[in-house]
Design a protein around this motif. Sequence first.
Motif, mmCIF file in Angstrom:
data_model
loop_
_atom_site.group_PDB
_atom_site.id
_atom_site.type_symbol
_atom_site.label_atom_id
_atom_site.label_comp_id
_atom_site.label_asym_id
_atom_site.label_seq_id
_atom_site.Cartn_x
_atom_site.Cartn_y
_atom_site.Cartn_z
ATOM 1 N N GLN A 294 44.371 30.723 17.534
ATOM 2 C CA GLN A 294 44.445 30.896 18.970
ATOM 3 C C GLN A 294 43.282 30.130 19.607
ATOM 4 O O GLN A 294 42.152 30.185 19.114
ATOM 5 C CB GLN A 294 44.359 32.378 19.352
ATOM 6 C CG GLN A 294 45.402 33.261 18.685
ATOM 7 C CD GLN A 294 46.810 32.932 19.136
ATOM 8 O OE1 GLN A 294 47.018 32.537 20.292
ATOM 9 N NE2 GLN A 294 47.775 33.094 18.246
ATOM 10 N N PRO B 229 50.401 19.337 29.526
ATOM 11 C CA PRO B 229 50.034 20.248 28.438
ATOM 12 C C PRO B 229 50.501 19.761 27.074
ATOM 13 O O PRO B 229 49.853 20.033 26.070
ATOM 14 C CB PRO B 229 50.730 21.557 28.838
ATOM 15 C CG PRO B 229 51.796 21.169 29.812
ATOM 16 C CD PRO B 229 51.261 19.978 30.546
ATOM 17 N N THR B 230 51.610 19.009 27.055
ATOM 18 C CA THR B 230 52.087 18.459 25.785
ATOM 19 C C THR B 230 51.062 17.517 25.190
ATOM 20 O O THR B 230 50.876 17.457 23.966
ATOM 21 C CB THR B 230 53.422 17.719 25.991
ATOM 22 O OG1 THR B 230 54.376 18.617 26.544
ATOM 23 C CG2 THR B 230 53.946 17.190 24.667
ATOM 24 N N TYR C 299 53.291 21.239 15.385
ATOM 25 C CA TYR C 299 53.044 21.713 16.734
ATOM 26 C C TYR C 299 53.960 22.907 16.999
ATOM 27 O O TYR C 299 54.985 23.047 16.335
ATOM 28 C CB TYR C 299 53.295 20.597 17.751
ATOM 29 C CG TYR C 299 52.444 19.374 17.496
ATOM 30 C CD1 TYR C 299 51.084 19.394 17.754
ATOM 31 C CD2 TYR C 299 53.008 18.211 16.987
ATOM 32 C CE1 TYR C 299 50.292 18.284 17.508
ATOM 33 C CE2 TYR C 299 52.218 17.087 16.734
ATOM 34 C CZ TYR C 299 50.871 17.129 16.994
ATOM 35 O OH TYR C 299 50.087 16.038 16.744
ATOM 36 N N PRO C 300 53.618 23.769 17.944
ATOM 37 C CA PRO C 300 54.413 24.991 18.150
ATOM 38 C C PRO C 300 55.902 24.704 18.322
ATOM 39 O O PRO C 300 56.314 24.054 19.277
ATOM 40 C CB PRO C 300 53.799 25.583 19.428
ATOM 41 C CG PRO C 300 52.395 25.081 19.429
ATOM 42 C CD PRO C 300 52.462 23.701 18.846
ATOM 43 N N ASN D 298 48.540 19.456 23.325
ATOM 44 C CA ASN D 298 49.089 19.997 22.078
ATOM 45 C C ASN D 298 48.978 18.976 20.955
ATOM 46 O O ASN D 298 48.675 19.318 19.803
ATOM 47 C CB ASN D 298 50.550 20.399 22.271
ATOM 48 C CG ASN D 298 50.704 21.662 23.092
ATOM 49 O OD1 ASN D 298 49.770 22.460 23.183
ATOM 50 N ND2 ASN D 298 51.859 21.847 23.692
ATOM 51 N N SER E 296 45.755 18.893 18.868
ATOM 52 C CA SER E 296 45.401 19.979 17.948
ATOM 53 C C SER E 296 46.549 20.263 16.973
ATOM 54 O O SER E 296 47.174 21.317 17.041
ATOM 55 C CB SER E 296 45.047 21.247 18.744
ATOM 56 O OG SER E 296 46.113 21.580 19.632
ATOM 57 N N PRO E 297 46.825 19.318 16.071
ATOM 58 C CA PRO E 297 47.909 19.520 15.101
ATOM 59 C C PRO E 297 47.537 20.539 14.034
ATOM 60 O O PRO E 297 46.368 20.673 13.666
ATOM 61 C CB PRO E 297 48.091 18.126 14.492
ATOM 62 C CG PRO E 297 46.734 17.500 14.604
ATOM 63 C CD PRO E 297 46.171 18.013 15.901
ATOM 64 N N ASN E 298 48.526 21.253 13.543
ATOM 65 C CA ASN E 298 48.344 22.209 12.452
ATOM 66 C C ASN E 298 49.165 21.695 11.270
ATOM 67 O O ASN E 298 50.296 22.111 11.050
ATOM 68 C CB ASN E 298 48.811 23.596 12.882
ATOM 69 C CG ASN E 298 48.385 24.682 11.915
ATOM 70 O OD1 ASN E 298 47.930 24.408 10.812
ATOM 71 N ND2 ASN E 298 48.535 25.921 12.316
#
Length: 209
Positions: A88, A106-107, A122-123, A110, A113-115
Amino acid sequence: MILMPSILSARNAADTTIIRRMWSYADKHLASAEGMERNFYMVYDFNTIRRNPTLYLVPTMYAIARKQRNYVGEIYGKMKFDDGYGYQIQRQVVCSTVPHNRKVMPTLFNFASPNIYNISIYPDHILSPFHRSNRFFYKYRILNNDGRLCVIRFRPRTNNTQLIRGQVVVDVQTGRIRSVVMEGEYDMLKFKVSVMMDQTTPELAIPER
């Protein structure tokens, strides 16, 4: 000539082992991140090339739709890890040259901050080639291996905006990802993202495509 099939078979087995280590690294090591908190600082810049009247209809783009201009900004905040796969982000201080510090694109943030170890980078979009569950959607090829680090090229098996292509540098012994270059297209936005996981060890040179 007789030994050639055996040599190729051994090489393929070694390549497969490295890729499997990459898939399993998160399961073995990232559970310890649960509850961890870290402060972060991010600087960004982007520019609008020309005036685009259609952007007036998009609330998050209105502030930059008027004319050509460069924008810069800073964000300071806190990142809390739920586990090795999720986190978070709480923004505490935001300062930028965008009028009234509005939340623009906002994209775009995103993508910053890749996971990469999660099923989705991305979410809810972009299936990660570094998660075992998505292995059937990608093809992998070892480009270079010096016994310590190796370069793996990945590409989608089919054309799909949920899939990406690129190259990743992996630790041969542990499967830990050191750096990634990935690109794709999602929601009419073409992107190319470079991720550096560790700067303390010299990276293996990535061959030109």
